[in-house]
Design a protein around this motif. Structure first.
Motif: not given
Length: 360
Positions: A16-18, A42-57, A170-178
């Motif tokens: 959901q964050v990618y 250009n992909v970074w990770h927080w735990l196992n969440h893949p992050i490309r686009f960042v917003e700073l304020l 942690p980001w978990v992919i449900k089996d049915e989605i996989n």
């Protein structure tokens, strides 16, 4: 806590964050890490969440204007970088970098906005994280001066909530989605692959380069991308060099821009916030599901009532902006893919689909 599973890149699009501008504090950017073997990504990770686009304020605390010249296609070119130091009260300041030539070949930040930014301004910036020596910076795609200082506190709260509800879990992919995802990939992989280098010279054309890009987007299930992303892909870069003559870097870039303009004209992709977005179930599926649910409900008492492609298309283009360019044909193909999966819809022609689930 056990180490979360690190999913391979083919699954990133399920996060959901990618695909979003992730609201982070400056200190959070230094807590990100990269997967082994993807140091140039250009992909970074927080735990196992893949992050490309960042917003700073944060608040501008310093400005530096750097100029340099370089030789490009045998001519001297001037390049400028405006570097804005930003303090978001997280304990670490970070530099925002705005380049005169734009980021990743995209349209540069409006010069009028660049000139208005001054020390003490509260700004919201979106961009990509880059590593410069031991420092991390944000290469800016868009930047906005905020006049309401209450937005600073609101921004802090949004970042805290995102971290508590999403990033710290942690980001978990449900089996049915996989399983569904893998089946879709298997179907795509069964299609004939276009090998651009094996084509005769007469067929190494912009039209076939467009097909190559579409094939790449589908095979890798990409939802969005930049020109630099395409150019970092060997098969796309090599294909573009075969089309562009002479095959200078500038001509390759121009060729890709023209092909992407054609894809926008065809309604396959749109350009929003300096990022190319692929039209698919991931961004218009909700509209299709809503219209399908309504048609299904009404057809129980009115069997001749159908789901109309034109109605879905009107709602998609009604989003305005670049969405007005989405073609009815592309929407129709996505509707077909979604409805055929259920096995309870039938194409009755003229862009209409009838629900058959009530029939015995």
């Amino acid at each position: 806590m056990s180490t979360p599973e690190l999913y391979p890149p083919k699954y990133f699009c399920l996060s959901q964050v990618y695909k979003s501008w992730v609201k982070l504090f400056s200190k959070d950017i230094y807590a990100l890490h990269r997967l082994p073997g993807y140091d140039n990504s250009n992909v970074w990770h927080w735990l196992n969440h893949p992050i490309r686009f960042v917003e700073l304020l944060g608040i501008i605390v310093g400005i530096e204007d750097r100029q340099h010249f370089h030789i490009y296609d045998c001519t001297f070119k001037e390049r400028r970088r405006l570097i804005f130091g930003v303090d978001d009260s997280s304990g670490i300041t970070i530099d925002l970098v705005i380049r005169s030539e734009g980021l990743n070949g995209q349209k540069p930040v409006d010069e009028g906005i660049r000139k208005k930014i001054d020390v003490g301004n509260l700004v919201k910036a979106r961009g990509f994280i880059v590593q410069f020596r031991d420092l991390r910076q944000l290469d800016v795609v868009t930047i906005e001066i905020l006049q309401d200082w209450n937005l600073e506190i609101k921004g802090w709260n949004e970042r805290v909530v995102l971290k508590e509800k999403v990033l710290l879990k942690p980001w978990v992919i449900k089996d049915e989605i996989n399983i569904k995802f893998e089946k879709g990939r298997e179907t795509s992989s069964q299609k004939r692959k276009l090998d651009f280098k094996q084509l005769p010279i007469t067929e190494q054309t912009p039209a076939n380069l467009k097909l190559l890009i579409l094939q790449y987007l589908e095979t890798n299930d990409l939802h969005d991308f930049t020109i630099s992303h395409l150019r970092s892909t060997p098969e796309i870069e090599d294909g573009a060099r075969l089309v562009a003559q002479p095959s200078t870097s500038a001509n390759v870039h121009y060729t890709l821009c023209q092909v992407l303009k054609s894809l926008i004209h065809d309604g396959n992709i749109i350009l929003e916030n300096q990022v190319y977005i692929v039209i698919g179930e991931w961004n218009i599926g909700e509209i299709i599901n809503q219209q399908a649910a309504e048609a299904k409900r009404k057809s129980k008492n009115h069997p001749n009532l159908t789901l109309r492609v034109s109605k879905v298309w009107a709602q998609v283009t009604g989003r305005g902006g670049p969405w007005r360019g989405v073609s009815k044909g592309v929407v129709g193909e996505i509707i077909q893919d979604m409805l055929l999966k259920s096995g309870k819809w039938r194409n009755v022609g003229a862009g209409r689909w009838a629900y058959t689930g009530y029939k015995q």
